[in-house]
Structures are given as C-alpha cells and as structure tokens.
Scaffold this active site. Structure first.
Site, mmCIF file in Angstrom:
data_model
loop_
_atom_site.group_PDB
_atom_site.id
_atom_site.type_symbol
_atom_site.label_atom_id
_atom_site.label_comp_id
_atom_site.label_asym_id
_atom_site.label_seq_id
_atom_site.Cartn_x
_atom_site.Cartn_y
_atom_site.Cartn_z
ATOM 1 N N TYR A 56 -22.895 66.848 42.240
ATOM 2 C CA TYR A 56 -22.383 66.873 43.609
ATOM 3 C C TYR A 56 -23.421 67.432 44.594
ATOM 4 O O TYR A 56 -23.412 67.049 45.773
ATOM 5 C CB TYR A 56 -21.066 67.647 43.673
ATOM 6 C CG TYR A 56 -19.927 66.824 43.118
ATOM 7 C CD1 TYR A 56 -19.307 65.847 43.894
ATOM 8 C CD2 TYR A 56 -19.509 66.969 41.802
ATOM 9 C CE1 TYR A 56 -18.292 65.055 43.380
ATOM 10 C CE2 TYR A 56 -18.493 66.185 41.276
ATOM 11 C CZ TYR A 56 -17.884 65.229 42.075
ATOM 12 O OH TYR A 56 -16.891 64.439 41.557
ATOM 13 N N ARG A 59 -25.414 64.409 45.573
ATOM 14 C CA ARG A 59 -24.653 63.566 46.491
ATOM 15 C C ARG A 59 -24.561 64.210 47.873
ATOM 16 O O ARG A 59 -24.592 63.515 48.902
ATOM 17 C CB ARG A 59 -23.256 63.309 45.924
ATOM 18 C CG ARG A 59 -23.279 62.508 44.627
ATOM 19 C CD ARG A 59 -21.909 62.023 44.255
ATOM 20 N NE ARG A 59 -21.379 61.169 45.294
ATOM 21 C CZ ARG A 59 -20.086 61.038 45.569
ATOM 22 N NH1 ARG A 59 -19.201 61.718 44.884
ATOM 23 N NH2 ARG A 59 -19.682 60.217 46.524
ATOM 24 N N ASP A 97 -17.233 61.661 52.369
ATOM 25 C CA ASP A 97 -18.287 61.925 53.352
ATOM 26 C C ASP A 97 -17.662 62.261 54.701
ATOM 27 O O ASP A 97 -16.452 62.138 54.905
ATOM 28 C CB ASP A 97 -19.246 60.730 53.459
ATOM 29 C CG ASP A 97 -18.569 59.456 53.969
ATOM 30 O OD1 ASP A 97 -18.047 59.477 55.101
ATOM 31 O OD2 ASP A 97 -18.555 58.443 53.240
ATOM 32 N N HIS A 112 -9.117 62.202 49.422
ATOM 33 C CA HIS A 112 -9.849 62.607 48.215
ATOM 34 C C HIS A 112 -10.742 63.821 48.453
ATOM 35 O O HIS A 112 -11.632 64.102 47.658
ATOM 36 C CB HIS A 112 -10.675 61.431 47.686
ATOM 37 C CG HIS A 112 -9.832 60.333 47.127
ATOM 38 N ND1 HIS A 112 -10.289 59.044 46.932
ATOM 39 C CD2 HIS A 112 -8.536 60.324 46.713
ATOM 40 C CE1 HIS A 112 -9.306 58.301 46.430
ATOM 41 N NE2 HIS A 112 -8.251 59.052 46.303
ATOM 42 N N CYS A 120 -12.093 77.555 46.708
ATOM 43 C CA CYS A 120 -11.985 78.662 45.763
ATOM 44 C C CYS A 120 -10.824 78.417 44.814
ATOM 45 O O CYS A 120 -9.704 78.126 45.247
ATOM 46 C CB CYS A 120 -11.797 79.974 46.513
ATOM 47 S SG CYS A 120 -11.612 81.403 45.412
ATOM 48 N N CYS A 139 -16.963 83.423 46.797
ATOM 49 C CA CYS A 139 -16.050 82.899 47.812
ATOM 50 C C CYS A 139 -16.130 83.782 49.056
ATOM 51 O O CYS A 139 -15.953 85.006 48.960
ATOM 52 C CB CYS A 139 -14.624 82.886 47.272
ATOM 53 S SG CYS A 139 -13.380 82.493 48.529
ATOM 54 N N SER A 181 -11.786 49.005 47.182
ATOM 55 C CA SER A 181 -11.849 48.187 45.971
ATOM 56 C C SER A 181 -10.488 47.641 45.584
ATOM 57 O O SER A 181 -10.390 46.661 44.840
ATOM 58 C CB SER A 181 -12.402 49.010 44.804
ATOM 59 O OG SER A 181 -11.489 50.033 44.438
ATOM 60 N N LEU A 206 -16.293 43.384 52.215
ATOM 61 C CA LEU A 206 -17.449 42.553 51.905
ATOM 62 C C LEU A 206 -17.031 41.380 51.026
ATOM 63 O O LEU A 206 -17.440 40.229 51.237
ATOM 64 C CB LEU A 206 -18.526 43.380 51.207
ATOM 65 C CG LEU A 206 -19.858 42.672 50.921
ATOM 66 C CD1 LEU A 206 -20.525 42.213 52.216
ATOM 67 C CD2 LEU A 206 -20.789 43.616 50.152
#
Length: 237
Positions: A56, A59, A97, A112, A120, A139, A181, A206
């Site tokens: 992550y 990303r 994002d 999500h 935390c 934290c 999707s 697409l």
C-alpha cells in the site's frame, strides 16, 4: 433532466490517470499480478503486516504522483452544475484514490475506503496519512503503536456507507456506472437495485462490464472522452 443522478465510479475512471485497474478483460489488472489473499485481507495483515504495508505504500506513492483526468473534472462540473437546474448528484466510488476530490468534487462516498488515510485498530480513529505507513507508527489519537492500518476495505470486510448508498439509490432518477467491472459485489448489484425501483440505468465504460446486460443504455470509449461528453449533454438540457 433527471433531478437526482446517482453515479458509481470504478477503477476505469482513474485508469487514464495512471492508476491500475484491479480487473480487466486483458488480464492485466492488479490482482492478476499480485495475490489478493496475501495483500488485501485482514488475515494477510495479521500474518505479515510489513509486506501488506509495503504494497500500500507503493500504491500511495503512485497516487500522490497521479493527477485527475477529464472524467474526474467533468463529474465535479456535474456536481456544481446540477443544483442550479433543480438537480443533485450522489457520487459513490469504489476507488480508494482522492482524484475526485482533487478535481473539485465536494461530496464523495468512498465505499472501499481511502488510501491516503490510516485507521487505528484500537480506537477506530482515522487520520490523513499521505506518507509511508510503518508498523511501529503510533496512532495520533490514542498513542498506541503497531495498530495503524490503511483505511481501506479488504476482502471479507463490509463496504462503507451502505445505508446512505441504498437510500440514495431508492431516491434516484438516473443510475450511471462509470468505469466499473461489474464483478465486485455489492456494487455490481446496484444496477439491479436501481432497476427494481424503476430507475433508468446507463453504463459508461471502456468495454462492456460483466453486468452490462442489466443496463438500459451503454456508452463505450475512454472515460476522458465519454464522461465529459455525457456531462455536457446533461448540463445543456
């Protein structure tokens, strides 16, 4: 013009910003390269938090270098333009994002979670976290170390904001899925939920999604072209 437009976005809306999709028909999605069971489950994090955090972190760095594309800006214009026409937008994203927000969208439901936040596991507090997340970080709220995780929904966890999402679906006048999707539930079932309420549905993608047969209308092509064109049509009416 439809008064209440419900838009669901998926990874396809951010693909042209350089952020990889998770699943695509070419087989090049993120989960074709990486094992989700080792990177995106609570069990994986408990077993090997260092590896999960490193995934992550990479990303997150990629996201910080990305920029919104014309599809993100078009949806922000739609949110801004609808109230003057007696309408409103509910924007729900499967994406973790922040490109919708950077493009100017003010109200986004991230079902999500959000990559640029940490959560935390002790006190439940979420914190803006644009840097790498290390296992020994504390934290900021409760001070405990070793308890922070990415504020994202992993496989086996319940998506966020579902009550608000289903309420908005029941009150929508138009449902539009962009860059999804059609394979991940519960989001893949939103079109059927909308149809059950008699709400017209449209897919902008697409290529045809797995659930393309559920939609009343479809528009195919790059999100950076199809979404601005669709928004301009709406705002002209």
């Amino acid at each position: 013009m439809s008064k209440h437009i419900f838009v669901l976005t998926g990874a396809g809306v951010s693909a042209e910003s350089g952020l990889g999709t998770f699943r695509d028909k070419s087989g090049d999605g993120i989960w074709s390269t990486f094992d989700a069971s080792k990177l995106a489950t609570p069990q994986a994090f408990a077993r090997d938090p260092t590896t999960v955090l490193a995934f992550y972190d990479a990303r997150r760095r990629n996201l910080l270098n990305a920029k919104p594309n014309p599809a993100h800006f078009a949806l922000a214009r739609l949110e801004q333009g609808l109230p003057a026409r007696g309408g409103r937008l509910t924007l729900v994203t499967q994406n973790i994002d922040d490109l919708h927000e950077r493009a100017g969208s003010k109200r986004v439901l991230h079902m999500h979670g959000e990559l640029l936040k940490a959560r935390c596991q002790i006190c439940g507090a979420t914190t803006i976290w644009p840097r790498d997340l290390n296992i020994d970080d504390a934290c900021p709220e409760c001070g405990h170390s070793g308890v922070l995780r990415p504020d994202v929904v992993w496989f086996g966890e319940l998506p966020l904001h579902l009550d608000a999402i289903y309420t908005a679906l029941s009150n929508a006048d138009l449902f539009v899925a962009i860059g999804t999707s059609g394979a991940v539930h519960p989001a893949a079932g939103f079109v059927a939920e909308a149809a059950a309420y008699g709400v017209p549905t449209c897919e902008i993608n697409l290529d045809a999604a797995d659930n393309a047969y559920c939609f009343d209308e479809a528009r195919y092509g790059p999100a950076s072209e199809t979404v601005p064109a669709w928004v301009e049509e709406l705002l002209r009416t």
